[in-house]
Scaffold this active site. Structure first.
Site, PDB file in Angstrom:
ATOM      1  N   CYS A   1       0.812  -1.213   0.000  1.00  0.00           N
ATOM      2  CA  CYS A   1       0.000   0.000   0.000  1.00  0.00           C
ATOM      3  C   CYS A   1       0.846   1.264   0.000  1.00  0.00           C
ATOM      4  CB  CYS A   1      -0.928   0.026   1.210  1.00  0.00           C
ATOM      5  SG  CYS A   1      -2.001  -1.408   1.274  1.00  0.00           S
TER       6      CYS A   1
ATOM      7  N   ASP B   1      -4.721 -12.363  -0.303  1.00  0.00           N
ATOM      8  CA  ASP B   1      -5.390 -12.005  -1.555  1.00  0.00           C
ATOM      9  C   ASP B   1      -5.732 -13.191  -2.451  1.00  0.00           C
ATOM     10  OD1 ASP B   1      -4.946  -9.460  -0.633  1.00  0.00           O
ATOM     11  OD2 ASP B   1      -3.675  -8.816  -2.304  1.00  0.00           O
TER      12      ASP B   1
END
Lengths: 462, 462
Positions: free
Chosen positions: A48, A289
């Site tokens: 991120c 994920d």
């Protein structure tokens, strides 16, 4: 299920989920042999943070790395970077590993396995995307390549394809670097994670910072200029100069390795797991994920790839793989981003998502300020609540403003986790002082307004 | 209890609780006659904004007034300012009202009564406190008088007695006006609302902004200078110049009016109420700073006078007095303040309060940052958690830092309201992006650290 002591824990994918698994397994069992393989060149970094690395806000790449391979080694966790796992053989408890620089392959035994292969960008089916100057922002190497390209070729016209998190965050960071930026979005709805009415301020914020916006448009072709590099793109509406193209149109879970080994995926397309992160294959766990995520509100698996969830699931997978017993509590669908001076976030289900899930709901939108309006620097804050009709069960909240968005979203995320109802919100004993909010927090004002509309019972009676 | 329709609702005290009651009663019954009496000169203003009015941050007094008497009149709510209720006669359903300018008295009938008389500062038993230049900051008139005094006499040396909210907020605001400020605190613990270890940064913050601090000291006498105004104070440790003295040593509930009429007070000394804000006297309700406040964690009434609670209880009293049925959910003990660039807050019980309540608890304190450490402007944030030993029930949280305190306190206040345990905190799906926090919020890191200490069961199993 195995009930013998774990002998060798192997982890495929050394990022958020994988290395959370490794670290938690080590905490649980200080003697367990733990080995991780990753095809990339860095372990355990903040994905991120990549837009901010490209934008020069993070000046030192190493600051994005939570723990180095050496630090893991000091905990007796072996991390092999540049090693791709190409096959899993559950029957024999082996994986096939290929060393990327040499292409050499060998087998490695495992006892318990955590699959944390993540997700990858989905490239659009458009010609020219193999040109130099066309990027995705997925792994650390992508960020460094993008940075290097910008420093070397000094592109002037960036085209970003996709208006989700990465697209928006990269728009800000490329503007920061002085590029002329155009963002292309297929529909007219930027950041579709929030409802259209809440996403409206994003377009103004982009324009306020000089970002050109092409809504309801898409790229048809990326075209070559001098030196084999991209020079412009064709879109539905014409030709745009583009000596830098960033594709940010979404990701899909990396499941081929697992599927080929007979590990089942769920309806979302990601690896199906139970609340202990167990796959259908004994001794094999999945997290992050590449896996599905139990949604507390929908009461079914969803797929919402985020770093927070990857860290949580990774820990739980690691603990259980090492012989522990922990369960994942599920997600409530929280997400936030910042675009220049605007914060935007959501939790639970958006109105659109609730409708898609067949939940009959009511919503209210309140324009307020982030703190007492009589103090200077009170900024507009818009809050939207979504509530199930009749029952008053909280379904979701969204907020957009210049400050104070995360605060409201987190209160609501906690309320959703706990299963509170609309009538509970005005009862919350939230912190109040004029520099922080008004005596009734906007979230409570919005709730009260909905309660007064009468679709939901007013008084709580704890 | 009465079960006939309410005929005339009377409210004593026209501030947060009283006017919340009036407004809610009007929403419930659009025809009900509603009348409010207040001895002061303004209704429904933000008491918490007064320090900022004195400091000139709020430049227009009218901005502190949520609704004027005229605005209430437009809703058919009659507010008589400058009218003191001097007696209640429950047997006859009458109150005695004195018009303050004239001293004239008359009786007024009521059917249902809401007592919202608030709390008043407790003056220390020290000679000289009647001198000009000695102030409390309780009502709007106090703030205006203080402002006028400062403008007229331009005092240079302010002495603030008391290191709670008002003392701290006034220290900031008097510094803002250019005064030399000294704060005197009886013990060595500023803002005792948080534990001593968490309050430590307050002293540094005061000193950093030039406030002199006298800890373990108290005022023995205020002494007259020229023109009958205060000129200095004697304390335990010597004489201090003081041409302005602000007393901020706490408040007590205004209950004499109620007690004289036979309305019972509880063990805290405030008016005893049930969850519907009913007193022991049929048809008479109490709300806000004059009433007790049910504490969800202690499972008994407490007395924590705050504007947020006054607004909540006022609404509930008003609704029930008008014939409705609503219950107050109770407080969890949330409070926050800002001192210059420092934010400090708490919710639940402090460690000291938990020990005093006989709760066996463990605590942990974590030094972190308010958002991702690799971004610029990440500020230190310290979080303290208090948890019941064995059960893992959340007991309290405190936070201090330059930013992000309110966010964490509110998440925790919501978790306390919902009765979550320590093991729930790491499972919360909180919003994450690098500008807002780290992938694990400090609150979750602190919780995990406590869980790992082993005093509490690790894995949640929802």
């Amino acid at each position: 299920m195995h009930d013998t002591k774990t002998k060798r824990l192997m982890i495929i994918g050394a990022d958020a989920a994988g290395m959370s698994a490794a670290a938690e397994a080590r905490r649980f069992d200080k003697d367990l042999p733990i080995v991780a393989f990753d095809r990339g060149g860095a372990a355990s970094y903040s994905q991120c943070g990549l837009p901010y690395l490209v934008g020069g806000v993070v000046t030192d790449t190493s600051r994005l790395i939570a723990r180095t391979v050496e630090q893991f080694a000091a905990q007796d966790i072996t991390v092999h970077l540049g090693h791709e796992v190409t096959a899993i053989d559950p029957a024999r408890g082996l994986v096939r590993v290929r060393e990327l620089p040499t292409g050499m392959g060998h087998d490695e035994p495992y006892d318990r396995l955590v699959i944390a292969t993540g997700a990858s960008p989905v490239p659009p089916a458009v010609p020219g995307l193999d040109l130099e100057g066309v990027f995705v922002l997925d792994v650390l190497e992508d960020a460094i390549a993008l940075q290097t390209y910008i420093r070397r070729h000094r592109p002037r016209h960036a085209v970003i394809v996709g208006g989700g998190y990465i697209g928006l965050e990269m728009a800000e960071n490329l503007v920061r670097l002085g590029l002329s930026v155009r963002l292309i979005q297929r529909g007219e709805h930027l950041f579709p994670s929030v409802d259209f009415d809440m996403a409206m301020p994003l377009a103004q914020e982009l324009e306020r910072h000089g970002v050109d916006l092409s809504l309801c448009d898409s790229v048809l072709e990326a075209c070559e200029g001098a030196h084999g590099r991209v020079a412009h793109v064709h879109t539905n509406t014409g030709e745009l100069p583009a000596d830098l193209v960033l594709l940010a149109i979404g990701v899909s879970p990396n499941v081929v390795l697992a599927q080929t080994a007979g590990i089942a995926c769920g309806p979302t397309g990601a690896i199906a797991v139970d609340d202990h992160q167990r796959t259908n294959m004994p001794g094999i766990f999945a997290a992050g994920d590449c896996a599905e995520h139990w949604h507390r509100l929908l009461r079914r698996p969803a797929w919402v790839p985020l770093g927070t969830t990857a860290n949580k699931q990774g820990r739980i997978a690691g603990r259980n793989a090492a012989g522990g017993d922990a369960a994942f509590g599920g997600i409530v669908g929280t997400a936030i981003t910042r675009l220049f001076d605007l914060e935007i976030g959501r939790t639970g289900l958006s109105e659109r998502e609730a409708q898609a899930a067949g939940i009959v709901c009511v919503s209210t939108t309140l324009d307020s300020t982030d703190h007492a309006g009589y103090l200077p620097d009170a900024h507009p804050l818009t809050v939207k609540l979504v509530v199930e009709m009749g029952s008053g069960r909280l379904i979701g909240a969204q907020a957009v403003g210049r400050a104070g968005v995360a605060k409201r979203i987190d209160v609501f995320a906690t309320a959703l986790y706990a299963g509170l109802t609309l009538a509970d919100l005005p009862q919350l004993d939230l912190a109040y002082a004029p520099p922080f909010n008004s005596v009734w927090d906007p979230l409570q004002v919005a709730a009260t307004s909905l309660l007064r509309q009468g679709a939901i019972r007013w008084g709580p009676n704890q």
